[in-house]
Motif scaffolding. Structure first.
Motif, PDB file in Angstrom:
ATOM      1  N   TYR A  23       0.850  -1.192   0.000  1.00 23.41           N
ATOM      2  CA  TYR A  23       0.000   0.000   0.000  1.00 23.41           C
ATOM      3  C   TYR A  23       0.885   1.240   0.000  1.00 23.41           C
ATOM      4  N   ALA A  24       0.487   2.252  -0.784  1.00 18.86           N
ATOM      5  CA  ALA A  24       1.171   3.543  -0.799  1.00 18.86           C
ATOM      6  C   ALA A  24       0.169   4.586  -0.331  1.00 18.86           C
ATOM      7  N   ASN A  25       0.495   5.283   0.747  1.00 18.71           N
ATOM      8  CA  ASN A  25      -0.418   6.265   1.347  1.00 18.71           C
ATOM      9  C   ASN A  25      -1.798   5.650   1.579  1.00 18.71           C
ATOM     10  N   GLY A  26      -1.836   4.390   1.991  1.00 20.90           N
ATOM     11  CA  GLY A  26      -3.097   3.726   2.323  1.00 20.90           C
ATOM     12  C   GLY A  26      -3.825   3.075   1.161  1.00 20.90           C
ATOM     13  N   GLU A  27      -3.343   3.262  -0.072  1.00 26.59           N
ATOM     14  CA  GLU A  27      -3.996   2.658  -1.242  1.00 26.59           C
ATOM     15  C   GLU A  27      -3.189   1.476  -1.751  1.00 26.59           C
ATOM     16  N   LYS A  28      -3.888   0.384  -2.042  1.00 30.22           N
ATOM     17  CA  LYS A  28      -3.198  -0.800  -2.545  1.00 30.22           C
ATOM     18  C   LYS A  28      -2.612  -0.512  -3.926  1.00 30.22           C
ATOM     19  N   VAL A  29      -1.309  -0.788  -4.071  1.00 26.63           N
ATOM     20  CA  VAL A  29      -0.642  -0.526  -5.352  1.00 26.63           C
ATOM     21  C   VAL A  29      -0.055  -1.797  -5.967  1.00 26.63           C
ATOM     22  N   ALA A  30       0.092  -2.843  -5.178  1.00 30.54           N
ATOM     23  CA  ALA A  30       0.650  -4.084  -5.735  1.00 30.54           C
ATOM     24  C   ALA A  30       0.285  -5.250  -4.837  1.00 30.54           C
ATOM     25  N   GLN A  31       0.234  -6.416  -5.463  1.00 29.04           N
ATOM     26  CA  GLN A  31       0.007  -7.656  -4.723  1.00 29.04           C
ATOM     27  C   GLN A  31       0.680  -8.778  -5.488  1.00 29.04           C
ATOM     28  N   VAL A  32       1.256  -9.712  -4.755  1.00 28.85           N
ATOM     29  CA  VAL A  32       1.808 -10.899  -5.385  1.00 28.85           C
ATOM     30  C   VAL A  32       1.229 -12.121  -4.683  1.00 28.85           C
TER      31      VAL A  32
END
Ligand code: FE2
Length: 140
Positions: free
Chosen positions: A90-99
Protein backbone atom coordinates in the motif's frame (compact mmCIF):
# COMPACT_ATOMS: atom_id res chain seq x y z
CA UNK A 1 -22.96 -11.90 -23.68
CA UNK A 2 -20.71 -9.73 -25.79
CA UNK A 3 -17.47 -11.21 -27.06
CA UNK A 4 -15.37 -8.65 -25.16
CA UNK A 5 -17.16 -9.47 -21.89
CA UNK A 6 -16.66 -13.20 -22.48
CA UNK A 7 -12.93 -12.67 -23.06
CA UNK A 8 -12.69 -10.56 -19.89
CA UNK A 9 -14.47 -13.22 -17.84
CA UNK A 10 -12.19 -15.91 -19.27
CA UNK A 11 -9.10 -13.92 -18.30
CA UNK A 12 -10.43 -13.28 -14.80
CA UNK A 13 -11.20 -16.97 -14.42
CA UNK A 14 -7.72 -17.90 -15.64
CA UNK A 15 -6.09 -15.44 -13.22
CA UNK A 16 -8.23 -16.73 -10.35
CA UNK A 17 -7.39 -20.34 -11.04
CA UNK A 18 -3.70 -19.47 -11.16
CA UNK A 19 -3.93 -17.60 -7.85
CA UNK A 20 -5.47 -20.68 -6.23
CA UNK A 21 -3.21 -23.32 -7.72
CA UNK A 22 -2.21 -24.37 -4.22
CA UNK A 23 -4.55 -26.16 -1.84
CA UNK A 24 -6.49 -23.29 -0.25
CA UNK A 25 -7.39 -25.44 2.77
CA UNK A 26 -3.73 -25.10 3.83
CA UNK A 27 -4.39 -21.45 4.73
CA UNK A 28 -5.38 -21.95 8.36
CA UNK A 29 -4.55 -18.55 9.88
CA UNK A 30 -5.66 -15.15 8.54
CA UNK A 31 -5.45 -13.27 11.82
CA UNK A 32 -3.76 -9.86 11.85
CA UNK A 33 -0.70 -10.47 14.03
CA UNK A 34 1.29 -8.02 16.16
CA UNK A 35 4.69 -8.18 17.80
CA UNK A 36 4.42 -8.72 21.56
CA UNK A 37 7.17 -6.15 22.19
CA UNK A 38 8.06 -4.08 19.09
CA UNK A 39 11.33 -3.02 20.78
CA UNK A 40 12.45 -6.63 21.22
CA UNK A 41 10.95 -8.69 18.40
CA UNK A 42 11.20 -12.45 18.72
CA UNK A 43 12.79 -14.61 16.03
CA UNK A 44 9.40 -15.85 14.81
CA UNK A 45 8.15 -12.28 14.57
CA UNK A 46 11.21 -11.17 12.59
CA UNK A 47 10.74 -14.14 10.27
CA UNK A 48 7.24 -12.96 9.28
CA UNK A 49 7.67 -9.19 9.19
CA UNK A 50 8.00 -7.76 5.68
CA UNK A 51 11.17 -5.77 5.12
CA UNK A 52 10.52 -2.76 2.85
CA UNK A 53 13.39 -1.13 0.98
CA UNK A 54 13.33 1.70 -1.54
CA UNK A 55 15.82 2.45 -4.29
CA UNK A 56 16.41 5.15 -6.84
CA UNK A 57 13.79 7.30 -8.53
CA UNK A 58 13.70 6.68 -12.30
CA UNK A 59 13.37 9.25 -15.11
CA UNK A 60 9.54 8.96 -14.97
CA UNK A 61 9.44 9.70 -11.24
CA UNK A 62 8.87 6.16 -9.96
CA UNK A 63 10.81 4.76 -7.04
CA UNK A 64 11.89 1.12 -6.77
CA UNK A 65 10.25 -0.73 -3.89
CA UNK A 66 11.19 -4.21 -2.71
CA UNK A 67 9.51 -6.28 -0.03
CA UNK A 68 11.31 -9.28 1.42
CA UNK A 69 9.61 -11.40 4.05
CA UNK A 70 11.91 -11.77 6.99
CA UNK A 71 14.18 -9.35 8.81
CA UNK A 72 17.71 -9.34 10.18
CA UNK A 73 18.73 -12.16 7.87
CA UNK A 74 15.92 -14.47 8.97
CA UNK A 75 14.14 -15.59 5.82
CA UNK A 76 10.67 -17.08 6.03
CA UNK A 77 10.64 -20.69 4.74
CA UNK A 78 8.73 -21.84 1.68
CA UNK A 79 7.71 -25.49 1.86
CA UNK A 80 4.64 -27.38 0.69
CA UNK A 81 2.97 -26.92 4.11
CA UNK A 82 4.34 -23.56 5.27
CA UNK A 83 4.84 -20.53 3.04
CA UNK A 84 3.99 -16.88 2.38
CA UNK A 85 1.04 -17.10 0.00
CA UNK A 86 0.46 -13.37 -0.53
CA UNK A 87 2.13 -9.97 -0.11
CA UNK A 88 0.22 -6.72 -0.43
CA UNK A 89 1.78 -3.27 -0.81
CA UNK A 90 0.00 0.00 0.00
CA UNK A 91 1.17 3.54 -0.80
CA UNK A 92 -0.42 6.26 1.35
CA UNK A 93 -3.10 3.73 2.32
CA UNK A 94 -4.00 2.66 -1.24
CA UNK A 95 -3.20 -0.80 -2.55
CA UNK A 96 -0.64 -0.53 -5.35
CA UNK A 97 0.65 -4.08 -5.73
CA UNK A 98 0.01 -7.66 -4.72
CA UNK A 99 1.81 -10.90 -5.39
CA UNK A 100 0.34 -14.39 -4.95
CA UNK A 101 2.91 -17.06 -4.27
CA UNK A 102 3.05 -20.81 -4.60
CA UNK A 103 4.51 -23.04 -1.89
CA UNK A 104 8.06 -24.29 -2.27
CA UNK A 105 8.72 -22.96 -5.79
CA UNK A 106 8.55 -19.25 -4.82
CA UNK A 107 9.14 -17.37 -1.59
CA UNK A 108 8.06 -14.11 0.03
CA UNK A 109 9.25 -11.33 -2.28
CA UNK A 110 7.63 -8.45 -4.17
CA UNK A 111 9.21 -5.74 -6.33
CA UNK A 112 7.57 -2.84 -8.10
CA UNK A 113 7.86 0.87 -8.90
CA UNK A 114 5.71 3.46 -7.14
CA UNK A 115 5.18 7.10 -8.09
CA UNK A 116 7.43 9.12 -5.75
CA UNK A 117 5.55 12.44 -5.95
CA UNK A 118 3.38 12.75 -2.83
CA UNK A 119 4.49 9.41 -1.42
CA UNK A 120 4.65 9.50 2.37
CA UNK A 121 4.14 5.95 3.53
CA UNK A 122 4.57 2.41 2.28
CA UNK A 123 2.84 -0.44 4.08
CA UNK A 124 3.40 -4.10 3.33
CA UNK A 125 1.41 -7.07 4.60
CA UNK A 126 2.81 -10.59 4.36
CA UNK A 127 0.42 -13.51 4.74
CA UNK A 128 1.72 -16.81 6.12
CA UNK A 129 -0.59 -19.79 5.75
CA UNK A 130 0.14 -20.95 9.32
CA UNK A 131 1.07 -17.81 11.26
CA UNK A 132 -1.25 -15.11 9.96
CA UNK A 133 -0.84 -11.62 8.48
CA UNK A 134 2.13 -9.42 9.43
CA UNK A 135 2.48 -5.73 8.67
CA UNK A 136 5.30 -3.24 8.42
CA UNK A 137 5.31 0.47 7.60
CA UNK A 138 8.06 2.57 6.08
CA UNK A 139 7.85 6.36 6.14
CA UNK A 140 9.30 7.72 2.91
FE1 FE2 B 1 5.11 -18.76 8.97
Amino acid sequence: MKRRTAIKLSLISLASSYAMAYDKSKIVNTIKMKKKDPEKPEKGELKHTPDITVGEVDAKGYISVEVNVGQEGIIHPSTEDHWIYKIELYANGEKVAQVDLEPSISRGYLATKVKKNGLNELRAISCCNLHGDWENVLKV
